[in-house]
Scaffold this active site. Structure first.
Site, PDB file in Angstrom:
ATOM      1  N   HIS A  13      -9.247   4.832  -2.355  1.00 49.33           N
ATOM      2  CA  HIS A  13      -8.539   4.902  -1.064  1.00 49.33           C
ATOM      3  C   HIS A  13      -9.384   5.714  -0.088  1.00 49.33           C
ATOM      4  O   HIS A  13     -10.339   6.379  -0.480  1.00 49.33           O
ATOM      5  CB  HIS A  13      -7.185   5.593  -1.255  1.00 49.33           C
ATOM      6  CG  HIS A  13      -6.144   4.683  -1.812  1.00 49.33           C
ATOM      7  ND1 HIS A  13      -5.050   4.261  -1.104  1.00 49.33           N
ATOM      8  CD2 HIS A  13      -6.054   4.084  -3.025  1.00 49.33           C
ATOM      9  CE1 HIS A  13      -4.328   3.464  -1.854  1.00 49.33           C
ATOM     10  NE2 HIS A  13      -4.904   3.338  -3.038  1.00 49.33           N
ATOM     11  N   GLY A  14      -8.981   5.669   1.173  1.00 53.92           N
ATOM     12  CA  GLY A  14      -9.663   6.495   2.172  1.00 53.92           C
ATOM     13  C   GLY A  14     -11.136   6.181   2.268  1.00 53.92           C
ATOM     14  O   GLY A  14     -11.974   7.072   2.381  1.00 53.92           O
ATOM     15  N   ALA A  15     -11.466   4.873   2.246  1.00 51.79           N
ATOM     16  CA  ALA A  15     -12.878   4.482   2.130  1.00 51.79           C
ATOM     17  C   ALA A  15     -13.469   3.931   3.426  1.00 51.79           C
ATOM     18  O   ALA A  15     -14.486   3.232   3.398  1.00 51.79           O
ATOM     19  CB  ALA A  15     -13.033   3.474   0.992  1.00 51.79           C
ATOM     20  N   ASP A  72       0.851  -1.193   0.000  1.00 55.53           N
ATOM     21  CA  ASP A  72       0.000   0.000   0.000  1.00 55.53           C
ATOM     22  C   ASP A  72       0.891   1.248   0.000  1.00 55.53           C
ATOM     23  O   ASP A  72       1.814   1.361   0.815  1.00 55.53           O
ATOM     24  CB  ASP A  72      -0.858  -0.045   1.280  1.00 55.53           C
ATOM     25  CG  ASP A  72      -1.974   0.977   1.286  1.00 55.53           C
ATOM     26  OD1 ASP A  72      -2.433   1.368   0.206  1.00 55.53           O
ATOM     27  OD2 ASP A  72      -2.400   1.358   2.402  1.00 55.53           O
TER      28      ASP A  72
HETATM   29  P1  13P Z   1      -8.921   4.807   5.511  1.00 58.38           P
HETATM   30  O1  13P Z   1      -8.046   5.688   6.325  1.00 58.38           O
HETATM   31  O2  13P Z   1     -10.170   5.502   5.113  1.00 58.38           O
HETATM   32  O3  13P Z   1      -9.197   3.512   6.168  1.00 58.38           O
HETATM   33  O4  13P Z   1      -8.149   4.486   4.129  1.00 58.38           O
HETATM   34  C1  13P Z   1      -7.180   3.468   4.079  1.00 58.38           C
HETATM   35  C2  13P Z   1      -6.410   3.494   2.817  1.00 58.38           C
HETATM   36  O5  13P Z   1      -6.737   4.134   1.837  1.00 58.38           O
HETATM   37  C3  13P Z   1      -5.182   2.692   2.778  1.00 58.38           C
HETATM   38  O6  13P Z   1      -4.475   2.873   1.598  1.00 58.38           O
HETATM   39  O1  G3H Z   2      -3.198   4.943   3.715  1.00 60.23           O
HETATM   40  C1  G3H Z   2      -2.499   4.654   4.688  1.00 60.23           C
HETATM   41  C2  G3H Z   2      -2.834   3.490   5.516  1.00 60.23           C
HETATM   42  O2  G3H Z   2      -3.896   3.766   6.384  1.00 60.23           O
HETATM   43  C3  G3H Z   2      -1.606   2.966   6.221  1.00 60.23           C
HETATM   44  O3  G3H Z   2      -1.243   3.739   7.315  1.00 60.23           O
HETATM   45  O4  G3H Z   2       1.263   3.985   7.281  1.00 60.23           O
HETATM   46  O5  G3H Z   2      -0.015   4.182   9.391  1.00 60.23           O
HETATM   47  O6  G3H Z   2       0.267   1.964   8.263  1.00 60.23           O
HETATM   48  P1  G3H Z   2       0.150   3.452   8.092  1.00 60.23           P
HETATM   49 ZN    ZN Z   3      -4.580   4.825   0.828  1.00 59.50          ZN
END
Ligand code: 13P
Ligand code: G3H
Ligand code: ZN
Length: 309
Positions: A211-213, A82
Protein backbone atom coordinates in the site's frame (compact mmCIF):
# COMPACT_ATOMS: atom_id res chain seq x y z
CA UNK A 1 -11.98 -11.84 -20.76
CA UNK A 2 -14.01 -11.01 -17.70
CA UNK A 3 -14.35 -9.79 -14.16
CA UNK A 4 -12.01 -12.13 -12.29
CA UNK A 5 -10.50 -12.71 -8.86
CA UNK A 6 -6.84 -11.89 -8.27
CA UNK A 7 -5.88 -15.55 -7.82
CA UNK A 8 -4.54 -16.27 -11.28
CA UNK A 9 -3.14 -12.74 -11.69
CA UNK A 10 -1.05 -13.17 -8.54
CA UNK A 11 0.13 -16.69 -9.38
CA UNK A 12 1.46 -15.48 -12.72
CA UNK A 13 2.91 -12.29 -11.25
CA UNK A 14 4.75 -14.16 -8.48
CA UNK A 15 6.29 -16.54 -11.00
CA UNK A 16 7.16 -13.76 -13.42
CA UNK A 17 8.63 -11.32 -10.88
CA UNK A 18 6.24 -8.52 -11.80
CA UNK A 19 3.28 -6.87 -10.03
CA UNK A 20 -0.33 -6.04 -10.79
CA UNK A 21 -1.35 -2.40 -10.48
CA UNK A 22 -4.20 -1.71 -8.09
CA UNK A 23 -5.61 1.71 -8.87
CA UNK A 24 -8.26 3.52 -6.83
CA UNK A 25 -11.32 4.63 -8.76
CA UNK A 26 -13.96 7.26 -8.03
CA UNK A 27 -15.53 8.20 -11.35
CA UNK A 28 -15.94 7.41 -15.04
CA UNK A 29 -12.86 9.26 -16.27
CA UNK A 30 -10.56 7.42 -13.87
CA UNK A 31 -12.03 4.03 -14.84
CA UNK A 32 -11.71 4.82 -18.54
CA UNK A 33 -8.17 6.20 -18.27
CA UNK A 34 -6.94 3.13 -16.40
CA UNK A 35 -8.68 0.47 -18.46
CA UNK A 36 -7.82 2.07 -21.83
CA UNK A 37 -4.15 2.08 -20.80
CA UNK A 38 -4.38 -1.59 -19.79
CA UNK A 39 -6.07 -2.53 -23.05
CA UNK A 40 -3.35 -0.83 -25.11
CA UNK A 41 -0.65 -2.64 -23.18
CA UNK A 42 -2.38 -5.99 -22.66
CA UNK A 43 -2.21 -5.73 -18.90
CA UNK A 44 -4.48 -7.21 -16.23
CA UNK A 45 -5.62 -4.75 -13.58
CA UNK A 46 -7.21 -4.38 -10.16
CA UNK A 47 -9.72 -1.56 -9.81
CA UNK A 48 -10.13 -0.78 -6.15
CA UNK A 49 -12.86 1.10 -4.37
CA UNK A 50 -12.53 2.62 -0.90
CA UNK A 51 -15.63 2.87 1.26
CA UNK A 52 -15.66 6.64 0.81
CA UNK A 53 -15.38 6.25 -2.98
CA UNK A 54 -18.27 3.79 -2.83
CA UNK A 55 -20.31 6.33 -0.93
CA UNK A 56 -19.32 9.17 -3.26
CA UNK A 57 -20.12 7.47 -6.57
CA UNK A 58 -22.83 5.06 -5.36
CA UNK A 59 -22.12 1.30 -5.51
CA UNK A 60 -24.35 0.66 -8.51
CA UNK A 61 -22.78 3.38 -10.64
CA UNK A 62 -19.27 2.19 -9.91
CA UNK A 63 -20.03 -1.47 -10.56
CA UNK A 64 -21.88 -0.80 -13.78
CA UNK A 65 -19.15 1.50 -15.06
CA UNK A 66 -16.57 -1.18 -14.30
CA UNK A 67 -18.67 -3.75 -16.15
CA UNK A 68 -18.94 -1.36 -19.11
CA UNK A 69 -15.14 -0.93 -19.08
CA UNK A 70 -14.70 -4.69 -19.07
CA UNK A 71 -17.08 -5.09 -22.03
CA UNK A 72 -15.40 -2.27 -23.88
CA UNK A 73 -11.77 -3.33 -23.31
CA UNK A 74 -11.97 -7.11 -22.80
CA UNK A 75 -9.13 -7.06 -20.24
CA UNK A 76 -9.25 -9.13 -17.03
CA UNK A 77 -10.38 -6.85 -14.20
CA UNK A 78 -10.55 -7.65 -10.48
CA UNK A 79 -12.97 -5.47 -8.48
CA UNK A 80 -11.54 -4.94 -5.04
CA UNK A 81 -12.70 -3.26 -1.83
CA UNK A 82 -9.82 -1.15 -0.49
CA UNK A 83 -9.40 -0.89 3.32
CA UNK A 84 -12.69 -2.46 4.40
CA UNK A 85 -12.96 -1.38 8.02
CA UNK A 86 -15.45 -3.98 9.28
CA UNK A 87 -17.26 -7.22 8.44
CA UNK A 88 -20.39 -5.41 7.21
CA UNK A 89 -18.69 -3.41 4.44
CA UNK A 90 -16.84 -6.54 3.28
CA UNK A 91 -20.07 -8.52 3.24
CA UNK A 92 -21.87 -5.77 1.30
CA UNK A 93 -19.15 -5.74 -1.37
CA UNK A 94 -19.07 -9.56 -1.63
CA UNK A 95 -22.86 -9.49 -2.03
CA UNK A 96 -22.60 -6.72 -4.66
CA UNK A 97 -20.30 -8.78 -6.87
CA UNK A 98 -16.80 -7.62 -5.95
CA UNK A 99 -14.29 -10.39 -6.65
CA UNK A 100 -11.89 -9.35 -3.89
CA UNK A 101 -12.20 -7.55 -0.56
CA UNK A 102 -9.69 -6.15 1.87
CA UNK A 103 -10.41 -6.39 5.56
CA UNK A 104 -8.13 -3.88 7.23
CA UNK A 105 -8.10 -4.77 10.91
CA UNK A 106 -4.48 -3.68 11.30
CA UNK A 107 -5.44 -1.10 13.92
CA UNK A 108 -6.60 -3.88 16.29
CA UNK A 109 -4.54 -6.32 18.35
CA UNK A 110 -3.05 -9.34 16.56
CA UNK A 111 -5.72 -11.68 17.98
CA UNK A 112 -8.59 -9.32 17.07
CA UNK A 113 -7.13 -8.89 13.58
CA UNK A 114 -6.96 -12.70 13.19
CA UNK A 115 -10.53 -13.15 14.37
CA UNK A 116 -12.10 -10.47 12.16
CA UNK A 117 -10.05 -11.47 9.11
CA UNK A 118 -11.00 -15.14 9.60
CA UNK A 119 -14.68 -14.18 9.73
CA UNK A 120 -14.43 -12.24 6.46
CA UNK A 121 -12.43 -15.05 4.83
CA UNK A 122 -15.11 -17.59 5.76
CA UNK A 123 -17.87 -15.45 4.29
CA UNK A 124 -15.95 -14.48 1.14
CA UNK A 125 -14.50 -17.91 0.31
CA UNK A 126 -17.91 -19.55 0.47
CA UNK A 127 -18.91 -17.16 -2.30
CA UNK A 128 -15.77 -17.45 -4.44
CA UNK A 129 -14.32 -14.10 -3.37
CA UNK A 130 -10.70 -13.62 -2.29
CA UNK A 131 -9.51 -11.64 0.73
CA UNK A 132 -6.61 -9.29 1.37
CA UNK A 133 -5.68 -8.50 4.97
CA UNK A 134 -3.15 -6.16 6.58
CA UNK A 135 -0.60 -6.67 9.33
CA UNK A 136 1.58 -3.88 10.66
CA UNK A 137 0.80 -0.18 10.45
CA UNK A 138 1.57 2.24 7.68
CA UNK A 139 2.33 5.81 8.67
CA UNK A 140 -0.01 8.42 7.20
CA UNK A 141 -3.72 8.76 6.68
CA UNK A 142 -5.82 5.86 5.43
CA UNK A 143 -9.49 5.78 4.74
CA UNK A 144 -11.14 5.89 8.20
CA UNK A 145 -7.78 5.02 9.78
CA UNK A 146 -5.42 7.62 11.22
CA UNK A 147 -1.99 6.44 12.12
CA UNK A 148 0.66 8.88 13.23
CA UNK A 149 4.30 8.50 12.28
CA UNK A 150 5.12 7.62 15.86
CA UNK A 151 2.69 4.69 15.88
CA UNK A 152 3.85 3.26 12.62
CA UNK A 153 5.28 -0.19 13.00
CA UNK A 154 6.78 -2.59 10.53
CA UNK A 155 5.32 -6.04 9.98
CA UNK A 156 6.90 -8.86 11.96
CA UNK A 157 7.66 -11.70 9.46
CA UNK A 158 6.95 -14.53 11.95
CA UNK A 159 3.64 -12.95 12.89
CA UNK A 160 2.82 -12.57 9.18
CA UNK A 161 3.37 -16.30 8.68
CA UNK A 162 1.21 -17.22 11.66
CA UNK A 163 -1.45 -14.71 10.57
CA UNK A 164 -1.77 -16.20 7.08
CA UNK A 165 -1.89 -19.77 8.46
CA UNK A 166 -4.59 -18.90 10.95
CA UNK A 167 -6.79 -16.70 8.77
CA UNK A 168 -6.49 -18.29 5.33
CA UNK A 169 -6.33 -14.83 3.75
CA UNK A 170 -5.31 -14.85 0.08
CA UNK A 171 -2.87 -11.95 0.15
CA UNK A 172 -1.29 -9.80 2.84
CA UNK A 173 -0.45 -6.11 2.97
CA UNK A 174 2.69 -5.53 4.97
CA UNK A 175 4.35 -2.42 6.37
CA UNK A 176 7.91 -1.98 5.11
CA UNK A 177 8.19 1.79 5.01
CA UNK A 178 5.51 3.11 2.66
CA UNK A 179 2.65 5.34 3.75
CA UNK A 180 -0.47 6.78 2.17
CA UNK A 181 -0.74 10.21 0.60
CA UNK A 182 1.57 12.76 -1.01
CA UNK A 183 4.06 13.27 1.84
CA UNK A 184 5.70 9.93 2.48
CA UNK A 185 9.32 10.60 3.31
CA UNK A 186 11.10 13.45 5.02
CA UNK A 187 14.54 12.07 4.16
CA UNK A 188 15.61 9.60 1.48
CA UNK A 189 12.87 7.14 0.42
CA UNK A 190 13.72 3.73 1.90
CA UNK A 191 12.00 0.35 2.05
CA UNK A 192 12.80 -2.48 4.46
CA UNK A 193 13.67 -5.20 1.96
CA UNK A 194 15.11 -7.24 4.80
CA UNK A 195 11.59 -7.60 6.23
CA UNK A 196 10.08 -8.34 2.81
CA UNK A 197 12.70 -11.02 2.17
CA UNK A 198 12.06 -12.67 5.53
CA UNK A 199 8.33 -12.73 4.80
CA UNK A 200 8.79 -14.28 1.36
CA UNK A 201 11.33 -16.79 2.69
CA UNK A 202 8.69 -18.00 5.16
CA UNK A 203 5.94 -18.00 2.51
CA UNK A 204 7.47 -18.55 -0.93
CA UNK A 205 5.14 -17.50 -3.75
CA UNK A 206 2.55 -16.03 -1.37
CA UNK A 207 1.16 -12.71 -2.69
CA UNK A 208 2.40 -9.68 -0.77
CA UNK A 209 0.70 -6.31 -1.18
CA UNK A 210 2.27 -2.87 -1.00
CA UNK A 211 0.00 0.00 0.00
CA UNK A 212 1.00 3.64 -0.15
CA UNK A 213 3.03 3.03 -3.30
CA UNK A 214 2.54 6.26 -5.22
CA UNK A 215 5.75 7.81 -6.47
CA UNK A 216 4.43 11.40 -6.48
CA UNK A 217 5.87 12.53 -9.82
CA UNK A 218 7.88 15.70 -9.25
CA UNK A 219 6.89 16.80 -12.75
CA UNK A 220 3.19 16.58 -11.90
CA UNK A 221 3.72 18.28 -8.55
CA UNK A 222 5.58 21.12 -10.31
CA UNK A 223 2.75 21.40 -12.83
CA UNK A 224 0.15 21.60 -10.04
CA UNK A 225 2.19 24.28 -8.30
CA UNK A 226 2.84 26.20 -11.53
CA UNK A 227 -0.89 26.46 -12.18
CA UNK A 228 -1.90 27.67 -8.73
CA UNK A 229 -1.57 24.55 -6.60
CA UNK A 230 0.19 24.33 -3.27
CA UNK A 231 1.90 20.98 -2.69
CA UNK A 232 5.26 21.92 -1.18
CA UNK A 233 7.58 19.01 -0.44
CA UNK A 234 5.26 16.29 -1.78
CA UNK A 235 7.29 13.11 -2.13
CA UNK A 236 6.67 9.41 -2.84
CA UNK A 237 8.34 6.04 -3.21
CA UNK A 238 11.07 5.91 -5.83
CA UNK A 239 10.05 3.85 -8.85
CA UNK A 240 13.25 1.80 -8.72
CA UNK A 241 12.33 0.71 -5.17
CA UNK A 242 8.92 -0.43 -6.42
CA UNK A 243 10.47 -2.41 -9.27
CA UNK A 244 12.74 -4.10 -6.76
CA UNK A 245 9.76 -4.84 -4.49
CA UNK A 246 8.01 -6.56 -7.42
CA UNK A 247 11.07 -8.76 -7.92
CA UNK A 248 11.04 -9.62 -4.19
CA UNK A 249 7.51 -11.03 -4.00
CA UNK A 250 5.21 -7.99 -4.03
CA UNK A 251 2.36 -8.93 -6.38
CA UNK A 252 0.01 -5.96 -5.88
CA UNK A 253 1.08 -2.32 -5.87
CA UNK A 254 -1.52 0.22 -4.70
CA UNK A 255 -1.67 3.69 -6.21
CA UNK A 256 -4.21 6.43 -5.65
CA UNK A 257 -2.32 9.64 -4.89
CA UNK A 258 -0.47 9.55 -8.24
CA UNK A 259 -3.78 9.51 -10.12
CA UNK A 260 -5.13 12.36 -8.01
CA UNK A 261 -2.08 14.53 -8.65
CA UNK A 262 -1.95 13.76 -12.38
CA UNK A 263 -5.63 14.67 -12.79
CA UNK A 264 -5.31 17.80 -10.69
CA UNK A 265 -2.29 18.99 -12.70
CA UNK A 266 -4.15 18.45 -15.98
CA UNK A 267 -7.29 20.23 -14.79
CA UNK A 268 -5.37 23.14 -13.29
CA UNK A 269 -3.45 23.61 -16.53
CA UNK A 270 -6.65 23.50 -18.55
CA UNK A 271 -8.30 26.14 -16.38
CA UNK A 272 -5.33 28.50 -16.49
CA UNK A 273 -4.52 28.05 -20.17
CA UNK A 274 -8.14 28.28 -21.31
CA UNK A 275 -9.89 30.65 -18.90
CA UNK A 276 -12.91 31.06 -21.15
CA UNK A 277 -13.56 27.30 -21.43
CA UNK A 278 -16.32 25.86 -19.27
CA UNK A 279 -17.03 22.53 -20.92
CA UNK A 280 -16.47 19.73 -18.37
CA UNK A 281 -15.56 17.38 -21.22
CA UNK A 282 -12.50 19.55 -21.90
CA UNK A 283 -10.99 19.51 -18.44
CA UNK A 284 -12.21 16.04 -17.49
CA UNK A 285 -11.07 14.81 -20.91
CA UNK A 286 -7.58 16.18 -20.19
CA UNK A 287 -7.68 14.54 -16.78
CA UNK A 288 -8.68 11.20 -18.32
CA UNK A 289 -5.80 11.44 -20.78
CA UNK A 290 -3.42 12.20 -17.91
CA UNK A 291 -4.63 9.10 -16.04
CA UNK A 292 -4.13 6.98 -19.15
CA UNK A 293 -0.57 8.23 -19.70
CA UNK A 294 0.27 7.75 -16.02
CA UNK A 295 -1.04 4.18 -15.95
CA UNK A 296 0.81 3.29 -19.17
CA UNK A 297 4.00 4.57 -17.60
CA UNK A 298 3.35 2.55 -14.42
CA UNK A 299 2.63 -0.64 -16.35
CA UNK A 300 5.77 -0.40 -18.47
CA UNK A 301 8.30 1.20 -16.13
CA UNK A 302 7.18 0.13 -12.66
CA UNK A 303 4.90 -2.92 -12.64
CA UNK A 304 6.12 -4.88 -15.66
CA UNK A 305 2.57 -6.16 -16.24
CA UNK A 306 2.42 -5.36 -19.97
CA UNK A 307 1.67 -8.27 -22.31
CA UNK A 308 0.73 -10.51 -19.42
CA UNK A 309 -2.85 -11.31 -20.45
P1 13P B 1 -1.03 6.12 -2.21
O1 13P B 1 -1.61 7.15 -1.31
O2 13P B 1 0.44 6.05 -2.09
O3 13P B 1 -1.46 6.28 -3.62
O4 13P B 1 -1.57 4.68 -1.71
C1 13P B 1 -2.84 4.22 -2.10
C2 13P B 1 -3.26 3.02 -1.35
O5 13P B 1 -2.51 2.35 -0.68
C3 13P B 1 -4.67 2.64 -1.45
O6 13P B 1 -4.99 1.57 -0.62
O1 G3H C 1 -5.69 4.23 1.07
C1 G3H C 1 -6.62 5.00 0.86
C2 G3H C 1 -6.98 5.37 -0.51
O2 G3H C 1 -6.10 6.33 -1.03
C3 G3H C 1 -8.43 5.79 -0.60
O3 G3H C 1 -8.65 7.07 -0.11
O4 G3H C 1 -10.76 7.01 1.26
O5 G3H C 1 -9.97 9.11 0.21
O6 G3H C 1 -10.92 7.25 -1.18
P1 G3H C 1 -10.16 7.63 0.06
ZN1 ZN D 1 -3.93 1.56 1.19
Amino acid sequence: MSIVTTKEMFEKAAKGGYAIGAFNINNMEIIQGITEACKELNSPVILQVSSSARKYAHPKYLLNMIKAAEEETGIPIAIHLDHGADFEICKACVDDGFTSVMIDASKYSFEENVELTRRVVDYAHERGVVVEAELGKLAGVEDDVNVSDADSCYTDPDQAHEFVERTGCDSLAIAIGTSHGAYKFKGEPKLRFDILDKVTALMPGYPIVLHGASSVSQEDVAKCNKYGGDLPGARGVTESLLREAARHGVCKINMDTDIRIAMTAAIREEFVENPSSFDPRKYLGSAREAVKELVKHKIIDVLGSDNKI
